[in-house]
Design an enzyme around this catalytic site. Structure first.
Site, PDB file in Angstrom:
ATOM      1  N   ASN A 256      32.460 -28.686  35.830  1.00 36.06           N
ATOM      2  CA  ASN A 256      31.198 -29.385  35.559  1.00 36.06           C
ATOM      3  C   ASN A 256      30.419 -28.591  34.502  1.00 36.06           C
ATOM      4  O   ASN A 256      29.891 -27.522  34.793  1.00 36.06           O
ATOM      5  CB  ASN A 256      30.410 -29.488  36.871  1.00 36.06           C
ATOM      6  CG  ASN A 256      29.044 -30.128  36.690  1.00 36.06           C
ATOM      7  OD1 ASN A 256      28.590 -30.361  35.575  1.00 36.06           O
ATOM      8  ND2 ASN A 256      28.380 -30.409  37.802  1.00 36.06           N
TER       9      ASN A 256
ATOM     10  N   HIS B 227      29.513 -38.519  34.076  1.00 29.65           N
ATOM     11  CA  HIS B 227      29.307 -37.078  34.227  1.00 29.65           C
ATOM     12  C   HIS B 227      30.469 -36.512  35.037  1.00 29.65           C
ATOM     13  O   HIS B 227      30.920 -37.111  36.011  1.00 29.65           O
ATOM     14  CB  HIS B 227      27.970 -36.816  34.932  1.00 29.65           C
ATOM     15  CG  HIS B 227      27.773 -35.385  35.297  1.00 29.65           C
ATOM     16  ND1 HIS B 227      28.019 -34.366  34.417  1.00 29.65           N
ATOM     17  CD2 HIS B 227      27.394 -34.802  36.471  1.00 29.65           C
ATOM     18  CE1 HIS B 227      27.781 -33.206  35.018  1.00 29.65           C
ATOM     19  NE2 HIS B 227      27.395 -33.448  36.260  1.00 29.65           N
TER      20      HIS B 227
ATOM     21  N   CYS C  35      22.182 -32.221  34.587  1.00 33.22           N
ATOM     22  CA  CYS C  35      23.406 -32.849  34.066  1.00 33.22           C
ATOM     23  C   CYS C  35      23.126 -34.209  33.449  1.00 33.22           C
ATOM     24  O   CYS C  35      23.981 -34.767  32.758  1.00 33.22           O
ATOM     25  CB  CYS C  35      24.430 -32.994  35.180  1.00 33.22           C
ATOM     26  SG  CYS C  35      24.822 -31.435  35.951  1.00 33.22           S
TER      27      CYS C  35
END
Ligand code: ACO
Length: 333
Positions: free
Chosen positions: A288, A258, A118
């Site tokens: 996500n 994030h 990520c």
């Protein structure tokens, strides 16, 4: 030799998410979970899942990248480097970036993939920035894209509720002194790799009947360990990035974190003492999206007109590796 480094900024953004939405109510039908649990523990209400078997990560990349090129007002032939940050490439090889370079028609461009989970988009920005700062290239396309639905165990409630598919892209170019990227901080702790990984499919555990039967080609995660790590490194990376460019938390106009869990985002926001309207949040709609989460959040916030020229924008992420990264930009455009 010219030793003067050039300032580098984002001059165009784009995104793509698949059209198919999976709500928390849909997940209640396949695993033992509830909308209430997912919303209160993560903040997620729905996510996108590419159902078309013909769609892969590269297809989302091309759509996002074309939008970013249009936004920057340039054509694909001007791109000199394509970086795709992903943990879900179309193939183990060739690189997804090469597929994207070809389909975009970026004939002059070098292309490679970069893997930092990520944090991948921030790593990609940091690499692309160096090529432009040193004068090697003028135009770099950085794409963060992941199709985690293809490596999700849809029987594992502790992971299948969290992730979504998507891609975000930015065009990097030189910008005037004082604007663009002011600092970037990257970090890793490979000792924590066991907390978030896909065990099979690589050279250590190649695909076999047994690995497929045991679902070892899917995400294995210790959520709690990742959570604690995330809160710690987001804080450290943020403060280091600000310190590196001589700014303090009071100077931050916008936080683009994030998008993994609203509780993690909130911890970062509180540390910076920012009001909630100065933080990009889209995990409620997308979950996500791994390396796509920051460029998509940035793109949407820009299109809403919430970031202006001269604003100080802070990007921060954590991910598998384990990795982390943060960047401070003075917005140009
Ligand atoms: N529905 C209902 N109950 C669930 C679910 C679910 N979907 N998932 C787990 N539970 C249960 C657990 O089994 C546990 O039950 P028990 O107490 O009877 O054992 C209970 O809920 C609590 O589980 P925890 O794991 O302690 O819950 P927590 O509050 O830590 O939340 C979560 C879990 C949401 C995964 C959180 O830890 C988190 O967000 N961690 C970070 C994960 C992350 O960001 N990963 C991505 C990294 S980035 C990348 O590179 C892809």
């Amino acid at each position: 030799m010219n030793t003067q480094l050039r300032q580098v900024g984002i001059v165009g953004t784009g995104m793509h998410v698949p059209p198919e939405t999976v709500t928390n109510a849909d997940l209640e039908k396949i695993v033992d979970t509830s909308d209430e649990w997912i919303r209160t523990r993560t903040g997620i209400r729905e996510r996108r899942r590419a159902m078309d078997p013909e769609m892969a990560t590269s297809h989302m990349c091309v759509l996002a990248a074309q939008q970013a090129l249009d936004d920057a007002g340039i054509v694909a032939e001007e791109v000199e480097l394509v970086i795709v940050a992903t943990v879900t490439p179309d193939y183990l090889f060739p690189a997804t970036a090469c597929l994207v370079q070809d389909r975009l028609g970026a004939r002059r461009a070098a292309a490679f993939d970069l893997e930092a989970g990520c944090t991948g988009f921030i790593y990609g920005m940091a690499v692309g920035r160096q090529f432009i700062a040193t004068g090697t290239y003028d135009t770099v396309l950085v794409i963060g894209a992941d199709m985690l639905s293809r490596v999700t165990n849809w029987e594992d409630r502790s992971t299948c509720v969290l992730f979504g598919d998507g891609a975000g892209a930015v065009v990097l170019r030189p910008v005037p002194e004082g604007y663009g990227v002011l600092s970037m901080v990257l970090g890793s702790d490979g000792g924590g790799g066991k907390h978030l990984f896909q065990p099979a499919g690589g050279s250590l555990m190649p695909a076999s009947r047994e690995t497929v039967d045991k679902k070892l080609h899917t995400i294995h995660m210790s959520g709690n360990d990742v959570f604690k790590f995330a809160v710690r490194v987001m804080d450290n990376a943020t403060m280091q990035a600000l310190e590196q460019c001589g700014l303090s938390k009071e100077d931050v106009d916008f936080l683009v974190p994030h998008q993994a869990n609203l509780r993690i985002v909130d911890a970062a926001r509180k540390r910076l003492e920012l009001p909630s309207d100065k933080v990009c949040v889209n995990l409620d709609r997308y979950g996500n999206m791994s390396s796509a989460s920051i460029p998509v959040a940035l793109h949407e916030t820009l299109k809403e007109g919430r970031i202006h020229k001269g604003d100080v924008v802070l990007l921060v992420a954590f991910g598998t590796g384990l990795t982390w990264g943060a960047g401070v930009l003075k917005w140009w455009k």
